[in-house]
Design an enzyme around this catalytic site. Structure first.
Site, mmCIF file in Angstrom:
data_model
loop_
_atom_site.group_PDB
_atom_site.id
_atom_site.type_symbol
_atom_site.label_atom_id
_atom_site.label_comp_id
_atom_site.label_asym_id
_atom_site.label_seq_id
_atom_site.Cartn_x
_atom_site.Cartn_y
_atom_site.Cartn_z
ATOM 1 N N GLU A 36 -6.001 -4.857 10.635
ATOM 2 C CA GLU A 36 -4.641 -3.884 10.751
ATOM 3 C C GLU A 36 -4.863 -3.279 11.943
ATOM 4 O OE1 GLU A 36 -2.441 -2.524 6.555
ATOM 5 O OE2 GLU A 36 -4.279 -1.210 7.324
ATOM 6 N N HIS A 43 -9.789 1.612 4.635
ATOM 7 C CA HIS A 43 -8.540 1.665 5.659
ATOM 8 C C HIS A 43 -8.246 2.662 7.013
ATOM 9 C CE1 HIS A 43 -3.982 2.569 6.306
ATOM 10 N NE2 HIS A 43 -3.555 2.214 5.742
ATOM 11 N N ASN A 51 1.162 -1.258 -0.028
ATOM 12 C CA ASN A 51 -0.102 -0.270 0.038
ATOM 13 C C ASN A 51 1.112 1.290 -0.139
ATOM 14 O OD1 ASN A 51 -2.226 2.151 0.414
ATOM 15 N ND2 ASN A 51 -2.096 1.331 2.606
ATOM 16 N N GLU A 102 -6.983 5.242 7.891
ATOM 17 C CA GLU A 102 -6.080 6.776 7.121
ATOM 18 C C GLU A 102 -8.048 7.388 7.037
ATOM 19 O OE1 GLU A 102 -2.939 5.676 5.275
ATOM 20 O OE2 GLU A 102 -1.369 5.680 7.475
ATOM 21 N N SER A 142 3.322 -2.375 10.426
ATOM 22 C CA SER A 142 4.523 -2.247 10.823
ATOM 23 C C SER A 142 5.203 -3.426 10.139
ATOM 24 C CB SER A 142 4.612 -1.437 11.879
ATOM 25 O OG SER A 142 4.513 -0.222 12.131
ATOM 26 N N LYS A 144 0.585 4.476 -0.468
ATOM 27 C CA LYS A 144 -0.424 5.945 -0.030
ATOM 28 C C LYS A 144 -0.546 6.894 -1.239
ATOM 29 C CE LYS A 144 -0.097 3.605 4.086
ATOM 30 N NZ LYS A 144 -0.441 3.474 5.874
ATOM 31 N N GLY A 192 2.556 2.320 10.769
ATOM 32 C CA GLY A 192 3.259 3.775 10.921
ATOM 33 C C GLY A 192 3.583 3.964 11.990
#
Ligand code: PGA
Length: 257
Positions: free
Chosen positions: A170, A98, A10, A100, A216, A12, A176
């Site tokens: 996730e 996701h 991914n 985010e 991560s 991003k 991250g």
């Protein structure tokens, strides 16, 4: 049913079209030994680079994924992209839900559900992301949150084949942050998600659906994560931006195939 490991990068909001082409050509060369029978690999560039990725990966078994989609087929929705448009540029998968997008762009369980249905209608495979925040884990509601996200995201859908759907667990606190969930934490939650899929659809569906871990993932952590029964692959963010580390992650997962 055997579950073919799947590794998805991914990206991003990173990489131009030229950077995408360069990455994909190198990836294709480096992974020429991994056949689709052994494992599946996909990259998820931004919308602007999907066509460049599909073009560069032509003739290989590596797939292209979008990072989002809108649920309507067409219409006056400025800035949005439909499932048909993603299929048109050569996508096989699309990431939805996701964290985010849930955090910064108002994604809800209901919008995720509509997006999953729209993708399936176009024979694209949703990669449905879910996971709890740190405060939810610390407050003891991680399983309840993941159960709600799973049930509401998948309600009423009718995947014919377990390969028609991918789920990515996730934990938000691991994305991250450099703090990977332990293999045991991933296993515990992913076994729980698989059980929910069995309740929502059927036992064979639950046994065939692929559940990825994300948060991560690094070349150093992927082997222990993949050793878990219910970890069928990885959704990789930061470590997928560099061809070398992404290839190491794919190679580290081959042991499972
Ligand atoms: P990360 O991102 O690997 O950089 O933690 C994972 C993701 O957001 O899918």
């Amino acid at each position: 049913m055997a579950r073919i490991p799947l590794i998805v990068g991914n990206w991003k909001m990173y990489k131009t079209t030229a950077e995408t082409t360069d990455f994909c050509l190198r990836l294709k060369g480096d992974l020429s030994e991994a056949t689709p029978q052994q494992m599946e690999v996909a990259v998820a560039p931004p919308f602007t680079a999907l066509a460049a990725a599909a073009q560069a990966l032509r003739g290989s078994s590596i797939s292209v994924s979008a990072q989002d989609v809108f649920w309507a087929e067409s219409g006056a929705y400025t800035g949005e992209v439909s499932a048909k448009m993603l299929a048109d540029v050569g996508c096989r998968f699309a990431i939805i839900g996701h964290s985010e997008r849930r955090q910064y762009f108002g994604e809800t369980d209901d919008s995720v559900h509509k997006k999953a249905a729209a993708l399936m209608k176009e024979a694209l495979i949703p990669i449905l992301c879910l996971g709890e925040t740190l405060s939810e884990r610390q407050g003891g509601s991680a399983f309840a949150v993941v159960e709600r996200q799973t049930r509401q995201g998948l309600k009423g859908l009718a995947p014919k084949n377990p390969r028609d759907l991918v789920i990515a667990y996730e934990p938000v606190w691991a994305i991250g942050t450099g703090q990977t969930a332990t293999p045991e934490q991933a296993q515990e939650m992913q076994a729980f998600i698989r059980k929910l899929v069995g309740e929502l659809f059927s036992f064979p569906m639950s046994q065939g659906v692929r559940i990825l871990y994300g948060g991560s993932v690094k070349p150093e952590t992927v082997v222990d994560l993949m050793a878990m029964d219910d970890v069928d692959g990885a959704l990789v963010g930061g470590a997928s931006l560099d061809v070398k580390s992404f290839v190491q992650i794919v190679r580290g997962s081959l042991a499972k195939s």
